[in-house]
Write a protein that holds these residues in place. Sequence first.
Motif, PDB file in Angstrom:
ATOM      1  N   ASN A  51       0.731  -1.281   0.035  1.00  9.75           N
ATOM      2  CA  ASN A  51       0.461  -0.045   0.427  1.00  9.75           C
ATOM      3  C   ASN A  51       0.633   1.621  -0.037  1.00  9.75           C
ATOM      4  N   SER A  52       1.745   1.663   0.635  1.00  6.79           N
ATOM      5  CA  SER A  52       2.859   2.989   1.041  1.00  6.79           C
ATOM      6  C   SER A  52       3.689   2.526  -0.261  1.00  6.79           C
ATOM      7  N   LEU A  53       4.455   1.626  -0.421  1.00 13.72           N
ATOM      8  CA  LEU A  53       5.101   1.950  -2.231  1.00 13.72           C
ATOM      9  C   LEU A  53       3.995   2.209  -3.277  1.00 13.72           C
ATOM     10  N   THR A  94       1.471   3.856  -2.933  1.00 12.00           N
ATOM     11  CA  THR A  94       1.565   5.984  -2.999  1.00 12.00           C
ATOM     12  C   THR A  94       2.369   7.210  -2.690  1.00 12.00           C
ATOM     13  N   LEU A  95       3.440   6.021  -2.538  1.00  9.52           N
ATOM     14  CA  LEU A  95       4.398   6.798  -2.928  1.00  9.52           C
ATOM     15  C   LEU A  95       4.927   6.384  -4.611  1.00  9.52           C
TER      16      LEU A  95
END
Lengths: 83, 83
Positions: A5-7, A9-10
Amino acid sequence: MKNGNSLSTLSQLGKRVAYLRKERHLTQLALSLESGLSKSYISDLERGQRNPTVEVLLRLVKALGVTLEELFGGVVPLEQLIH
Amino acid sequence: MKNGNSLSTLSQLGKRVAYLRKERHLTQLALSLESGLSKSYISDLERGQRNPTVEVLLRLVKALGVTLEELFGGVVPLEQLIH
């Protein structure tokens, strides 16, 4: 913390930076000089390979002439897209 | 990089987090448990004493149920207010 998820978003943030940069007809080198961030940092960031702090984001928004709110326009965490 | 402008933006972000938290009737402890960030980190952040990364911001927006764009709503770097 580098989960999917964070990847994602990044990566969205990186694409957004690249979009705003190109919209202003700036090269990565020009944005680097304007923001004080290295060209390799800009390159990594646009590929979603960096997890910038707010102070780094501030350098970018000042160089791009947008607000933090505008920088994150359309950047939506994957979980929020699904739910 | 802790100059007046960036500190001011971090203070605005901190106030914004506190506002969104209280709007949801969450204590700092509740937001801590929901986000996985420590209570002292939340406390520092709300006082503008932290320079969070995007991945930390992601934990906050998921816990608060807002987008990154909404998190930065009204948070304007000092330079942009003046110009």
